[in-house]
Design a protein around this motif. Structure first.
Motif, mmCIF file in Angstrom:
data_model
loop_
_atom_site.group_PDB
_atom_site.id
_atom_site.type_symbol
_atom_site.label_atom_id
_atom_site.label_comp_id
_atom_site.label_asym_id
_atom_site.label_seq_id
_atom_site.Cartn_x
_atom_site.Cartn_y
_atom_site.Cartn_z
ATOM 1 N N GLY A 14 33.412 53.512 -38.401
ATOM 2 C CA GLY A 14 32.612 52.297 -38.412
ATOM 3 C C GLY A 14 31.733 52.111 -37.198
ATOM 4 O O GLY A 14 31.323 50.995 -36.889
ATOM 5 N N ARG A 15 31.380 53.204 -36.514
ATOM 6 C CA ARG A 15 30.574 53.124 -35.286
ATOM 7 C C ARG A 15 29.177 53.712 -35.511
ATOM 8 O O ARG A 15 28.908 54.402 -36.490
ATOM 9 C CB ARG A 15 31.252 53.885 -34.149
ATOM 10 N N TYR A 16 28.301 53.483 -34.535
ATOM 11 C CA TYR A 16 26.930 54.009 -34.540
ATOM 12 C C TYR A 16 26.728 54.793 -33.251
ATOM 13 O O TYR A 16 26.953 54.259 -32.157
ATOM 14 C CB TYR A 16 25.930 52.854 -34.639
ATOM 15 N N PHE A 17 26.300 56.040 -33.380
ATOM 16 C CA PHE A 17 26.160 56.931 -32.230
ATOM 17 C C PHE A 17 24.704 57.334 -32.019
ATOM 18 O O PHE A 17 23.904 57.380 -32.959
ATOM 19 C CB PHE A 17 26.999 58.205 -32.457
ATOM 20 N N GLU A 18 24.387 57.664 -30.758
ATOM 21 C CA GLU A 18 23.107 58.290 -30.421
ATOM 22 C C GLU A 18 23.326 59.176 -29.204
ATOM 23 O O GLU A 18 24.132 58.856 -28.323
ATOM 24 C CB GLU A 18 22.014 57.242 -30.143
ATOM 25 N N ASP A 19 22.653 60.307 -29.179
ATOM 26 C CA ASP A 19 22.767 61.247 -28.051
ATOM 27 C C ASP A 19 24.220 61.582 -27.727
ATOM 28 O O ASP A 19 24.629 61.669 -26.568
ATOM 29 C CB ASP A 19 22.062 60.681 -26.807
ATOM 30 N N CYS A 20 25.024 61.725 -28.776
ATOM 31 C CA CYS A 20 26.432 62.162 -28.681
ATOM 32 C C CYS A 20 27.371 61.140 -28.038
ATOM 33 O O CYS A 20 28.498 61.491 -27.675
ATOM 34 C CB CYS A 20 26.530 63.506 -27.961
ATOM 35 N N ASP A 21 26.923 59.892 -27.882
ATOM 36 C CA ASP A 21 27.776 58.801 -27.422
ATOM 37 C C ASP A 21 27.632 57.630 -28.387
ATOM 38 O O ASP A 21 26.614 57.491 -29.074
ATOM 39 C CB ASP A 21 27.370 58.320 -26.025
ATOM 40 N N GLU A 22 28.633 56.758 -28.404
ATOM 41 C CA GLU A 22 28.459 55.524 -29.155
ATOM 42 C C GLU A 22 27.367 54.703 -28.491
ATOM 43 O O GLU A 22 27.311 54.581 -27.265
ATOM 44 C CB GLU A 22 29.764 54.730 -29.190
ATOM 45 N N ALA A 23 26.484 54.149 -29.314
ATOM 46 C CA ALA A 23 25.344 53.410 -28.780
ATOM 47 C C ALA A 23 25.776 52.061 -28.227
ATOM 48 O O ALA A 23 26.721 51.430 -28.708
ATOM 49 C CB ALA A 23 24.298 53.202 -29.869
ATOM 50 N N LEU A 24 25.053 51.621 -27.219
ATOM 51 C CA LEU A 24 25.221 50.271 -26.684
ATOM 52 C C LEU A 24 24.440 49.289 -27.554
ATOM 53 O O LEU A 24 23.562 49.694 -28.328
ATOM 54 C CB LEU A 24 24.697 50.221 -25.249
ATOM 55 N N PRO A 25 24.704 47.994 -27.449
ATOM 56 C CA PRO A 25 23.892 47.020 -28.173
ATOM 57 C C PRO A 25 22.430 47.123 -27.741
ATOM 58 O O PRO A 25 22.141 47.330 -26.557
ATOM 59 C CB PRO A 25 24.507 45.675 -27.768
ATOM 60 N N SER A 26 21.531 46.982 -28.690
ATOM 61 C CA SER A 26 20.105 47.018 -28.365
ATOM 62 C C SER A 26 19.728 45.782 -27.572
ATOM 63 O O SER A 26 20.126 44.664 -27.916
ATOM 64 C CB SER A 26 19.280 47.081 -29.648
ATOM 65 N N PRO B 233 14.060 43.928 -29.318
ATOM 66 C CA PRO B 233 13.558 44.457 -30.589
ATOM 67 C C PRO B 233 12.619 45.646 -30.403
ATOM 68 O O PRO B 233 12.452 46.460 -31.308
ATOM 69 C CB PRO B 233 12.817 43.256 -31.195
ATOM 70 N N GLN B 234 11.962 45.741 -29.221
ATOM 71 C CA GLN B 234 11.017 46.830 -28.977
ATOM 72 C C GLN B 234 11.713 48.114 -28.514
ATOM 73 O O GLN B 234 11.080 49.167 -28.417
ATOM 74 C CB GLN B 234 9.992 46.414 -27.917
ATOM 75 N N SER B 235 12.977 48.041 -28.242
ATOM 76 C CA SER B 235 13.693 49.202 -27.717
ATOM 77 C C SER B 235 13.816 50.303 -28.753
ATOM 78 O O SER B 235 13.863 50.055 -29.957
ATOM 79 C CB SER B 235 15.087 48.788 -27.247
ATOM 80 N N ARG B 236 13.891 51.527 -28.284
ATOM 81 C CA ARG B 236 14.173 52.664 -29.162
ATOM 82 C C ARG B 236 15.632 53.093 -29.019
ATOM 83 O O ARG B 236 16.026 54.100 -29.577
ATOM 84 C CB ARG B 236 13.255 53.851 -28.826
ATOM 85 N N ARG B 237 16.392 52.343 -28.276
ATOM 86 C CA ARG B 237 17.779 52.722 -28.041
ATOM 87 C C ARG B 237 18.723 51.593 -28.432
ATOM 88 O O ARG B 237 18.349 50.432 -28.458
ATOM 89 C CB ARG B 237 17.997 53.089 -26.568
ATOM 90 N N GLY B 238 19.953 51.956 -28.710
ATOM 91 C CA GLY B 238 20.956 50.961 -29.018
ATOM 92 C C GLY B 238 21.026 50.628 -30.497
ATOM 93 O O GLY B 238 20.279 51.141 -31.323
ATOM 94 N N VAL B 239 21.947 49.727 -30.806
ATOM 95 C CA VAL B 239 22.163 49.333 -32.200
ATOM 96 C C VAL B 239 22.019 47.824 -32.321
ATOM 97 O O VAL B 239 22.492 47.064 -31.479
ATOM 98 C CB VAL B 239 23.548 49.806 -32.683
ATOM 99 N N ALA B 240 21.346 47.394 -33.365
ATOM 100 C CA ALA B 240 21.134 45.968 -33.594
ATOM 101 C C ALA B 240 22.409 45.315 -34.108
ATOM 102 O O ALA B 240 23.149 45.902 -34.906
ATOM 103 C CB ALA B 240 20.010 45.768 -34.607
ATOM 104 N N ALA B 241 22.646 44.100 -33.692
ATOM 105 C CA ALA B 241 23.841 43.377 -34.141
ATOM 106 C C ALA B 241 23.853 43.220 -35.656
ATOM 107 O O ALA B 241 24.910 43.306 -36.295
ATOM 108 C CB ALA B 241 23.899 42.006 -33.461
#
Length: 316
Positions: free
Chosen positions: A275-287, A290-298
């Motif tokens: 049930g997680r969201y990953f990026e760059d081989c780590d679990e993503a932090l909260p975004s 809105p303009q960011s290209r990193r993280g995950v939206a709530a």
């Protein structure tokens, strides 16, 4: 592991799929990679095959699939590479694929997709990107649920994108009937749906020993961008830089782009993680914006939205 413990690994944005699976033995395990004949799908399949898995490439173009299978066999020495037809926008091919599958399934990598295409709808009225990227994969995964449950410890991988930050699922008008079609909002909505699927499938399938995670592979130049001109890509990059989120706009190789996919599909580092969201081989932090290209939206991790999407998808 507690619910709020962030998962990190020794790997980075520059790690390759082969590096992530170095020393991992997948002998006796079976995998399906949708879109396995192009882009990061090829390198996802290659890395899994290189670790010993039996891999089925689920593809629209059987000729491309056959050529890819031959290449993977030649580079890995693993002859257990199969090709099967699958068009995620055509529900009948999903039904046929599921009906033809026999035995357990240990890894399902929902990798295929379309990006920012011109407006189109399926014969039953669904907007094409949502239908392909979400509904097709939903039907495939739920259709293969018994095979996944039979495997014991199966994993489902939902390949999303940082583009999910562009739009939540707009339940009131998913199909752009009452609002002007915008290719990137449509794509973003479908990629949010990929994350919400992982959230709800993780909840529903936990007792079956199935883990489900979503991920952002990174920016990779592949055929996925066939509907996007170089001018449009340049404009997007310039906008990201001006917003302060362009520091990571360097392109990954396809081998690097597949790293997070195979991490979620097969790395022992993610045993029991779901049930997680990953990026760059780590679990993503909260975004953060809105303009960011990193993280995950709530909104992409929202349990209520995930449950709502599941019910809508079951009845689609």
């Amino acid at each position: 592991m507690t619910a709020n413990t962030r998962i990190t690994t020794p790997f980075t944005a520059r790690s390759t799929a082969a590096e992530v699976l170095a020393g991992v033995d997948l002998t006796g395990r079976r995998a399906i990679v949708t879109g396995g004949a192009s882009g990061i799908g090829v390198e996802t399949a290659r890395a899994l095959a290189g670790a010993g898995a039996e891999v089925t490439l689920a593809v629209r173009n059987l000729d491309a699939g056959a050529a890819t299978a031959e290449d993977i066999i030649a580079t890995t020495g693993n002859k257990q590479i199969h090709v099967a037809p699958l068009d995620l926008a055509d529900r009948s091919t999903v039904t046929s694929f599921v009906a033809a599958w026999e035995g357990p399934l240990h890894m399902l990598v929902n990798n295929a997709g379309v990006m920012a295409c011109p407006e189109a709808h399926t014969p039953d009225g669904w907007e094409l990107q949502f239908a392909t990227n979400h509904l097709g994969h939903f039907a495939l995964a739920t259709g293969l649920h018994a095979a996944l449950a039979a495997a014991g410890g199966a994993r489902v991988v939902s390949v999303s994108s940082s583009a999910h930050l562009r739009s939540p699922v707009v339940f009131e008008d998913i199909n752009f009937r009452d609002r002007t079609y915008e290719p990137w909002s449509s794509y973003g909505q479908s990629k949010t749906a990929n994350v919400l699927f992982a959230v709800e499938a993780a909840r529903r399938w936990a007792d079956d020993g199935i883990t489900v995670n979503a991920l952002m592979p990174g920016g990779i130049r592949t055929n996925l961008q066939r509907h996007i001109s170089q001018e449009e890509l340049d404009r997007l990059i310039a906008a990201a830089v001006s917003s302060g989120s362009g520091e990571d706009m360097t392109w990954k190789t396809t081998e690097q782009g597949a790293a997070t996919s195979v991490l979620a599909a097969a790395s022992p580092l993610l045993n029991g993680v779901t049930g997680r969201y990953f990026e760059d081989c780590d679990e993503a932090l909260p975004s953060d914006t809105p303009q960011s290209r990193r993280g995950v939206a709530a909104y992409a991790l929202d349990p209520a939205s995930a449950a709502r999407l599941w019910e809508l998808s079951v009845n689609a």
